[in-house]
Structure formats: C-alpha cells, structure tokens
Write a protein that holds these residues in place. Structure first.
Motif, PDB file in Angstrom:
ATOM      1  N   LEU A   1      19.729 -86.135  28.395  1.00  7.08           N
ATOM      2  CA  LEU A   1      21.151 -86.384  28.154  1.00  7.08           C
ATOM      3  C   LEU A   1      21.350 -87.520  27.164  1.00  7.08           C
ATOM      4  O   LEU A   1      20.785 -88.599  27.318  1.00  7.08           O
ATOM      5  CB  LEU A   1      21.832 -86.708  29.490  1.00  7.08           C
ATOM      6  CG  LEU A   1      23.346 -86.732  29.452  1.00  7.08           C
ATOM      7  CD1 LEU A   1      23.875 -85.327  29.171  1.00  7.08           C
ATOM      8  CD2 LEU A   1      23.912 -87.252  30.742  1.00  7.08           C
TER       9      LEU A   1
ATOM     10  N   ILE B   1      27.820 -81.212  39.300  1.00  3.98           N
ATOM     11  CA  ILE B   1      27.068 -82.093  38.395  1.00  3.98           C
ATOM     12  C   ILE B   1      25.624 -81.613  38.263  1.00  3.98           C
ATOM     13  O   ILE B   1      25.069 -81.562  37.163  1.00  3.98           O
ATOM     14  CB  ILE B   1      27.152 -83.553  38.892  1.00  3.98           C
ATOM     15  CG1 ILE B   1      28.556 -84.080  38.597  1.00  3.98           C
ATOM     16  CG2 ILE B   1      26.105 -84.427  38.205  1.00  3.98           C
ATOM     17  CD1 ILE B   1      28.951 -85.264  39.418  1.00  3.98           C
TER      18      ILE B   1
ATOM     19  N   MET C   1      34.213 -88.013  28.670  1.00  2.00           N
ATOM     20  CA  MET C   1      35.059 -87.767  29.826  1.00  2.00           C
ATOM     21  C   MET C   1      36.533 -87.859  29.444  1.00  2.00           C
ATOM     22  O   MET C   1      36.945 -88.779  28.753  1.00  2.00           O
ATOM     23  CB  MET C   1      34.756 -88.809  30.922  1.00  2.00           C
ATOM     24  CG  MET C   1      35.681 -88.738  32.118  1.00  2.00           C
ATOM     25  SD  MET C   1      35.298 -89.981  33.384  1.00  2.00           S
ATOM     26  CE  MET C   1      36.056 -91.431  32.703  1.00  2.00           C
TER      27      MET C   1
ATOM     28  N   MET D   1      33.205 -84.078  30.820  1.00  2.00           N
ATOM     29  CA  MET D   1      33.821 -84.141  32.149  1.00  2.00           C
ATOM     30  C   MET D   1      35.338 -84.152  31.996  1.00  2.00           C
ATOM     31  O   MET D   1      35.896 -85.008  31.317  1.00  2.00           O
ATOM     32  CB  MET D   1      33.345 -85.386  32.888  1.00  2.00           C
ATOM     33  CG  MET D   1      31.822 -85.440  33.038  1.00  2.00           C
ATOM     34  SD  MET D   1      31.288 -86.446  34.422  1.00  2.00           S
ATOM     35  CE  MET D   1      31.495 -88.071  33.776  1.00  2.00           C
TER      36      MET D   1
ATOM     37  N   LEU E   1      23.276 -89.643  35.588  1.00  2.00           N
ATOM     38  CA  LEU E   1      23.353 -89.143  34.223  1.00  2.00           C
ATOM     39  C   LEU E   1      22.511 -90.004  33.281  1.00  2.00           C
ATOM     40  O   LEU E   1      21.830 -89.512  32.396  1.00  2.00           O
ATOM     41  CB  LEU E   1      24.804 -89.095  33.757  1.00  2.00           C
ATOM     42  CG  LEU E   1      25.717 -88.154  34.569  1.00  2.00           C
ATOM     43  CD1 LEU E   1      27.131 -88.194  34.021  1.00  2.00           C
ATOM     44  CD2 LEU E   1      25.193 -86.731  34.543  1.00  2.00           C
ATOM     45  N   ARG E   2      22.574 -91.319  33.510  1.00  2.00           N
ATOM     46  CA  ARG E   2      21.806 -92.224  32.637  1.00  2.00           C
ATOM     47  C   ARG E   2      20.300 -91.991  32.785  1.00  2.00           C
ATOM     48  O   ARG E   2      19.538 -92.251  31.866  1.00  2.00           O
ATOM     49  CB  ARG E   2      22.154 -93.681  32.981  1.00  2.00           C
ATOM     50  CG  ARG E   2      23.549 -94.085  32.526  1.00  2.00           C
ATOM     51  CD  ARG E   2      23.471 -94.946  31.295  1.00  2.00           C
ATOM     52  NE  ARG E   2      24.657 -94.767  30.467  1.00  2.00           N
ATOM     53  CZ  ARG E   2      25.633 -95.666  30.344  1.00  2.00           C
ATOM     54  NH1 ARG E   2      25.564 -96.813  30.979  1.00  2.00           N
ATOM     55  NH2 ARG E   2      26.656 -95.426  29.565  1.00  2.00           N
TER      56      ARG E   2
ATOM     57  N   ILE F   1      27.948 -88.791  27.162  1.00  2.00           N
ATOM     58  CA  ILE F   1      28.909 -88.229  28.116  1.00  2.00           C
ATOM     59  C   ILE F   1      30.292 -88.408  27.503  1.00  2.00           C
ATOM     60  O   ILE F   1      30.612 -89.473  26.966  1.00  2.00           O
ATOM     61  CB  ILE F   1      28.850 -88.981  29.460  1.00  2.00           C
ATOM     62  CG1 ILE F   1      27.447 -88.870  30.076  1.00  2.00           C
ATOM     63  CG2 ILE F   1      29.902 -88.453  30.426  1.00  2.00           C
ATOM     64  CD1 ILE F   1      27.192 -89.883  31.159  1.00  2.00           C
TER      65      ILE F   1
ATOM     66  N   ILE G   1      24.679 -83.233  25.968  1.00  2.00           N
ATOM     67  CA  ILE G   1      25.996 -83.830  26.176  1.00  2.00           C
ATOM     68  C   ILE G   1      26.619 -83.201  27.423  1.00  2.00           C
ATOM     69  O   ILE G   1      26.553 -81.984  27.613  1.00  2.00           O
ATOM     70  CB  ILE G   1      26.910 -83.578  24.956  1.00  2.00           C
ATOM     71  CG1 ILE G   1      26.339 -84.300  23.734  1.00  2.00           C
ATOM     72  CG2 ILE G   1      28.338 -84.042  25.243  1.00  2.00           C
ATOM     73  CD1 ILE G   1      27.108 -84.064  22.475  1.00  2.00           C
ATOM     74  N   ILE G   2      27.180 -84.055  28.273  1.00  2.00           N
ATOM     75  CA  ILE G   2      27.957 -83.522  29.395  1.00  2.00           C
ATOM     76  C   ILE G   2      29.417 -83.896  29.176  1.00  2.00           C
ATOM     77  O   ILE G   2      29.740 -85.050  28.869  1.00  2.00           O
ATOM     78  CB  ILE G   2      27.450 -84.073  30.749  1.00  2.00           C
ATOM     79  CG1 ILE G   2      26.115 -83.397  31.111  1.00  2.00           C
ATOM     80  CG2 ILE G   2      28.471 -83.807  31.855  1.00  2.00           C
ATOM     81  CD1 ILE G   2      25.652 -83.671  32.522  1.00  2.00           C
TER      82      ILE G   2
ATOM     83  N   PHE H   1      28.872 -93.481  26.529  1.00  2.00           N
ATOM     84  CA  PHE H   1      29.820 -92.872  27.462  1.00  2.00           C
ATOM     85  C   PHE H   1      31.201 -93.033  26.854  1.00  2.00           C
ATOM     86  O   PHE H   1      31.726 -94.129  26.748  1.00  2.00           O
ATOM     87  CB  PHE H   1      29.755 -93.582  28.824  1.00  2.00           C
ATOM     88  CG  PHE H   1      30.465 -92.860  29.924  1.00  2.00           C
ATOM     89  CD1 PHE H   1      31.803 -92.493  29.803  1.00  2.00           C
ATOM     90  CD2 PHE H   1      29.795 -92.539  31.095  1.00  2.00           C
ATOM     91  CE1 PHE H   1      32.450 -91.827  30.821  1.00  2.00           C
ATOM     92  CE2 PHE H   1      30.439 -91.869  32.131  1.00  2.00           C
ATOM     93  CZ  PHE H   1      31.768 -91.515  31.988  1.00  2.00           C
TER      94      PHE H   1
END
Lengths: 532, 259
Positions: free
Chosen positions: B198, B156, B203, B169, B192-193, B201, B166-167, B46
């Motif tokens: 995924l 989301i 952000m 944010m 998400l985890r 992340i 990959i997200i 993250f």
C-alpha cells in the motif's frame, strides 16, 4: 378406482406446473438480468413483457399447439400444455429478477466492479443471489397463474382437433360434465390438500431460505409490477392535470408525506421539463404506443404469414366486424368495471391486516392460501351457486382471479408504513374516517394503483376463461364479450377471427396501459413516497 | 508559526490527477460537477478530501477508482494512464458493501476471485487478512451476525486482498457509533501502514476531527462545481490528541475554508 386416477392426475398436473416454473425461473434469470444490466436490452425487454403479461396469451395458444404437435408428434400436446403454463408463470418472475438487479445497492455494484469479476462470476455471486428473495416471493403467484390456466392447457381444442391430457384441471371438468358431485368434492379436496402441502413443504421453506439473500438496508418494494418509466410520460400535461383534479385528492397528507420527485440528483427542475415538449417527443410518444402493436403484428406474422395479416386487417371492415368487436369490448369492459367495484372493499381487510394482530396472524395466511387457488376450478361450483346465470359467473370468475392482486399490493404498500407515522396518528386522536383519509389511504395508494393495474390487466386475460365456458358438450356463454369471440373463434378453428379479435384486445389493453395506468402509477408513486 | 507549512517535495507522486472535470449532460443543459481538479498523491501519504455536502467528493473518489469516467482530464497511476477499475486501487465504503449471502471469508475472497485463481492460496490469504484485522475465528460468520465495526473490518480485509497500492475510503467511519469509530481509526491506520504494497490512502470525510486525526494532507473542495479551495498539510506527530492546541487550530482552519 377414481381416487387413484385423481391422484395420478394431480401428480401429472403438479409435474407440469413444476417443469413450467423451473423453465420460467431460468428464462427469468436470463431475460431479467439482461434487462437489468443492459440499457438497450432493457428498452426492448421491459415494454415487451409489460405488454405480453397483459394480453391473453391463450389466444396464441392454438398456433403453439399446432407447432408443437407438428414437430413433436408424441409429446407435442404435453409440450404445448407446459408452454401455456409458462406463459402464465413467467412475466412476474422476469420482473422480479429485473427489479432485484436494478435495486442492488450502488456500493455493492461498485465493489463488484472494483473486484473485477468476470461476467459469469457476477451472475453467480451477485445477480442470482440478489434475485432469490423476490423470485421466491413471486413463486406462489406464478404457481397460481399456472393453475389458473391449468384447465385450459389440459383441454385443448382447435377446430376439429382436440386433445385431453390427464390432469386435475381436465378431471374437474370431466367430473362435472358427468354430474357426480361426490366425485367433484373428492377432486376438490385432493387439490386443496396438494396446495396446502405445496405451501407448507415448498414455498415456506424456500421463503425462510431466501431471507439470507436480503440486503438489510433495502426496503421492500411496493410494486409487484414495475412500469418502464419514460421521463416523457411525466411531462405530458393533460392526464397529469386530469389525475391531479379527478383521481387524487390534492396533497391530503402534506405535513406528513413530503412531496418528492423521484428524480436523479442531476436532472432538470420539473417546471423546466414541462417546457421541453417538442415534436420529436410527440413522435416518440406515438412510437411507444405503436411499437408494441407492431411487435405483436410481427409475432403474428412469424407464426402465420403475411397474407394472414392482410386477412386480419380486411376482417375489421367486413360484416360489421368492427362494430361487433367494439360492442363486445364495451360489454367486457363493463363486466370488469363491475367486478372491480365489487372487489375494491378488500382494501379494508388490508388495513386490518396491518393494524389488527388477529387478522395478521390468522386471516393473512388464509388469504395468501386462497389467492393461490385457481379461479377456473371454482367454475363448476359457481354453477351450483348461481344456477346458469353466465353473467354472474363470469363476473365471479373475474373477481376470484383478480381480487388478491389488489389485496396483496395494498397490503405490501401498507406494510412499508413507518411505525412512527402510525403512532403520530394514534396520538393525535383522529376518528376512524380521519385515520383512513389522512394516513391509510395515501399510504396504500401506490400499492392500490399497482394492484388495480395488475388486477384489471389480469381481468382482460381472464375474460377468455370467464365469458365462454365449455363443460363436456355444453357451452355456457355471455351474449357479447371479447373473450367469448376469442373462444368461439378458437373453437371453430377460425384463425382469422381469432387473431383479429386478439389484436383488437391487445390494442385496447396497450392503449389503456399507456394512456392511463402508467401515468396514474407514476403520479401516485412520485407523490406518495416516503422520504428516505 | 504557520500551520500551512509545505512539506518538502522529496516524494515521488504515485497518483496524479490532471485537470479532472466531470460534466453531466442532460438533453437540454449541462451540470458541471467537478471543475479542473489537479492533485498529486505521494508515496506513504494519507490524503483526506472534504467539502460541502453534495459538492462531488464522492464522485471524485469514484473517478479515481475508475468507476466513473471523467469528462476531461486524465489520471496517472505510477505514470501510466488509468482506464477503468484496477486491482491496484480498492475501496472501502460507508455502507460496508458486504454481500449478505457470503461469509466473512467469502466476502474477503471476492476481490481476488480472478487475481488468485488457486482456491487454497486465496483462502489462506483471506484467512490471514481476517486475522490481521482482528477477526480470527469469525471467518464463517455472515455479515448479519457481525457488528458494524466488525463488518467494516471485513470490508477493509477485502480491500487489502488484491495487494492494492491505493485504498480509497468513502466516509468509512460515519456509519459506526463514536466509540467503535475511534477504536477502529487508529487500528486501521496501523493495519494500512503495515501493508507492504500500500502506497497511499485517500479518504473522503465530512468529519473534520477525524481528518485532523488521520490525514497527512487535507484537500478542501468548493461547492458545485467542485474545485480545490485549499490544501493543508497537517503537521502533528501521531498519535494525535484532540486536546492539543494545534489540533483545534487545524480543525478551526479547515472549518474556515469550508465557509
């Protein structure tokens, strides 16, 4: 039975208007979305429509009639009528779609990009839904535009050929030439009822439906008519200076309205920009004026032929034609100026509509309704009111067609006024005049300028209806006027004169627009914008 | 004790940014927004990106998303160069970015309209995702009928719809009120985890407490043109309490680099 004929006529007229509006919406989606997503298309479509909406399309009408009647002998006249109606309904709808597409929030566009939608999915899921609110907002305006030219589209005459279609527009004039005022009153009442019904049963429900397509964060746009903003126009000094010193009080609301340049985050500082006026920009500037005129010439060339264009150019130098045109244009301009001066006080009603709840609740709906009432339909009544004074009638027609643009746009500009600003002004105990000069006038300026541009643009168009009026076999006409020349040319079937005067009017409208209005508009919108 | 301890590099980088620069050319002059940024994102990481406002962090995020083409440099996703948007990278926006005329369900389906052409399958999956984000029963509500927190949950679910790796944010919590935001934060972290596909992340945020609460690693950017000033691994086991002394040390350290 007259009443049956009238109802039939009304139904036919309404059908024409409806077909026109459906075709207009489809065209608007196509052209508006294209201009909204494609830079090249934007550069061609927007300036072109900008011009097309402010020139008298009616002037092209005889050619369209010839075209449709030649190729579709049976329904040609109907098609020509619908074609003319479309030319008065279409332009604001294209702008509505274009503006909507342009103002889709960036995060929505990014979401769509990341969702990898196909072009058709994007159109169906995003562009069309985003456009509905503005399209629906513009429908009454388009309907009114169609109604404005209804009489002209139902009574078609070109030289010796003339057609009359059954419809409420043609019926009003027929009844008037017969002189039975009772019958006219019945026709008028029916028209009135049909308009009320259309508003209640068509526009209102659509308006409520369209609410669901609104982005919550988007503020409503001030401008009904956006102008293609070329960065160059902001940098040309003379008119900027003129605008600064003559038209606009210098920063009358500096503490409340902070000056804001409508520039993207990564552009040059404006003083740096002023330095960069080079020869290439000068050339570009002239291109902006000359290109539209060229396009019109090409359009004429397509409709007619090259020889005709040479004839038109020759025409200007024949028989003092140029002098006649200039004189006529001056008279027409004077009429428009007088009309503008008379209708300007409507802005106080716009202020009342946002400050006074009675005005807002009761008068506003009436205004909105009156705005959709077709001015030419009033012409017969104006004869009753003003006698045979064609000058007064023509000014009255111009006013009745244009005044609502000023009212609408001023009102929508004022509606954006944040309530905390109103409260600040209330708390500081200003006099009425101070409130007007410090708050309401600056707040309404962007809308007022847009309204003036649209109203005066429309007025040039309305000249054709206003300056030369044919009822039955009698003709009522002003002595000098561009609209009069155009009408007479169409009436006697002199195409050369028709296009020579049409082109002349186009040049005037384009020059006014490019040299004056657009700059004033840019200046005012940049200066009197709220910080968001 | 050093807070800047480097984690062992056993992870295999899933996303690599190589010398990313972004320059805006304006007829007469050039503005460099981003200057040669190099970055590696490892699996199950993250990452938080922060920096002074207007420094170009959101631009960087959009470059990673494929929405903006960098002037120089390249991005490798699992070793393959990235050209334009892909289903493997999705994004959650500050403004939620829901289409007001679509229901929660249709909004979620939007991001897989092409990926899952079968209507039934698509709907089934979107329903399941809405349930995962805690919105079972709200499938046919329009965004206007949902609260801010619920809207971001829909967003989301939509970001999860194409099974991304990959997200991204962009300030996902800054439009929410404090209690809603803090409730949502950990829940989202867990959602998400738990996603099988995924891998990371990223952000962007200017809320330092939020970053220390969530991120494994924070990348601090400089003023324009943006360059990487510092990378800090945040080595506190989850759930991280604001009251831990270590927590505030990290917060202070990040503020220190932001100047």
């Amino acid at each position: 039975m007259l009443i049956v004929t009238l109802i039939e006529a009304l139904a036919l007229s309404w059908l024409r208007l409806f077909i026109g509006i459906v075709i207009s919406i489809l065209l608007a989606f196509g052209l508006g979305i294209l201009a909204g997503v494609n830079r090249t298309a934007e550069r061609i479509i927007i300036p072109l429509i900008d011009i097309l909406q402010s020139i008298p399309i009616l002037g092209f009408f005889p050619v369209a009639v010839l075209f449709f009647i030649t190729f579709f002998p049976i329904i040609g006249a109907e098609m020509a009528a619908v074609f003319l109606i479309i030319t008065s309904q279409l332009w604001n709808l294209i702008f509505a779609v274009y503006e909507s597409v342009k103002s889709i929030p960036s995060y929505i566009l990014e979401t769509v990009e990341l969702s990898k939608l196909s072009v058709l999915q994007k159109i169906a899921k995003v562009y069309i839904p985003s456009s509905w609110p503005r399209i629906i907002d513009n429908l009454p305006l388009s309907w009114a535009g169609g109604l404005f030219f209804l009489s002209s589209s139902e009574i078609i005459s070109l030289g010796t050929t003339s057609y009359q279609l059954l419809g409420i527009g043609s019926m009003t004039f027929i009844l008037f030439s017969l002189g039975d005022y009772n019958d006219i009153a019945i026709a008028f009442l029916l028209l009135f009822l049909a308009l009320v019904a259309t508003h209640m049963l068509f526009f209102r429900p659509l308006n409520i439906w369209s609410q669901k397509f609104k982005y919550e964060t988007t503020a409503e746009a001030t401008a009904k008519v956006p102008w293609f903003i070329s960065s160059f126009f902001r940098t040309t000094k003379p008119l900027k200076i003129l605008a600064k010193h003559v038209f606009i009080p210098r920063r009358p609301l500096a503490p409340i309205f902070k000056k804001q340049y409508a520039e993207p985050p990564y552009t040059l500082e404006s003083h740096e920009k002023d330095k960069i006026i080079s020869l290439s920009k000068l050339i570009k500037f002239f291109k902006w004026i000359i290109t539209p005129i060229f396009i019109i010439l090409i359009l004429l060339g397509v409709f007619l032929d090259l020889k005709a264009i040479i004839n038109i150019v020759n025409y200007y130098f024949k028989q003092d034609m140029l002098l006649l045109l200039v004189t006529s244009a001056a008279y027409s301009a004077l009429r428009i100026a007088i009309a503008t001066a008379i209708m300007l006080p409507i802005i106080f009603l716009a202020i009342l509509a946002v400050t006074n709840s009675f005005t807002k609740r009761f008068l506003l709906p009436i205004f909105l309704f009156l705005a959709s009432f077709p001015a030419p339909m009033f012409i017969p009544y104006m004869f009753i009111l003003f006698g045979n004074n064609v000058e007064l009638i023509s000014i009255a027609v111009i006013i009745s067609g244009s005044i609502w643009y000023i009212f609408y746009n001023t009102y929508s500009s004022l509606r954006l006024l944040p309530s905390d600003l109103k409260e600040v002004v209330e708390l500081s105990k200003l006099s009425k005049l101070q409130k007007f000069t410090k708050l309401y006038l600056p707040a309404m300026l962007p809308g007022l300028v847009t309204g003036l541009v649209t109203a005066i643009g429309g007025a040039w168009n309305a000249l054709i209806v206003a300056e030369w009026i044919q009822i039955g076999n009698s003709v009522y006409s002003v002595n000098f006027g561009l609209g009069k020349i155009l009408d007479e040319a169409a009436n006697i079937g002199d195409l050369n004169l028709l296009y020579a005067s049409l082109l002349f009017m186009v040049i005037i409208v384009v020059l006014l627009d490019r040299l004056f209005w657009k700059r004033l508009y840019n200046y005012v919108t940049n200066k009197f914008k709220y910080e968001t | 004790m050093s807070l800047e301890g480097i984690k062992e590099e056993s992870h295999h980088p899933i996303l690599i940014l190589k010398d990313i620069s972004f320059i805006i050319t304006n007829k007469q002059s050039k503005f460099e927004i981003i200057h040669k940024i190099n970055m590696e994102v490892n699996e199950k990481e993250f990452i938080a990106i922060t920096g002074p406002s207007g420094c170009g962090k959101s631009t960087l995020l959009r470059i990673i998303a494929g929405l903006i083409k960098p002037t120089n440099g390249e991005i490798l996703l699992e070793g393959k160069p990235l050209n334009g948007p892909t289903e493997k990278i999705t994004m959650v926006f500050q403004q939620f970015a829901l289409l007001p005329w679509l229901t929660a369900l249709e909004n979620v389906e939007l991001s897989a309209l092409r990926l899952i052409p079968d209507k039934e399958k698509r709907k089934e999956k979107a329903m399941k995702l809405l349930e995962i984000v805690g919105l079972a029963g709200f499938e046919y509500f329009y965004p206007k009928e949902l609260s801010g927190g619920m809207r971001q949950r829909v967003a989301i679910a939509r970001a999860l719809m194409p099974d991304p790796e990959i997200i991204l944010m962009d300030e996902p919590f800054s439009n929410l009120d404090q209690p809603t935001a803090s409730n949502l934060r950990y829940e989202i972290l867990n959602i998400l985890r738990s996603s099988p596909t995924l891998k990371a992340i990223i952000m962007v945020s200017h809320n330092i407490e939020e970053i220390v609460e969530l991120a494994d690693r924070v990348i601090i950017l400089s003023k324009r043109p943006a360059e990487v000033v510092k990378e800090i691994y945040i080595d506190i086991p989850h759930p991280r309490s604001v009251r831990l002394p270590k927590f505030s040390s990290y917060v202070d350290m990040i503020y220190g680099y932001l100047g």
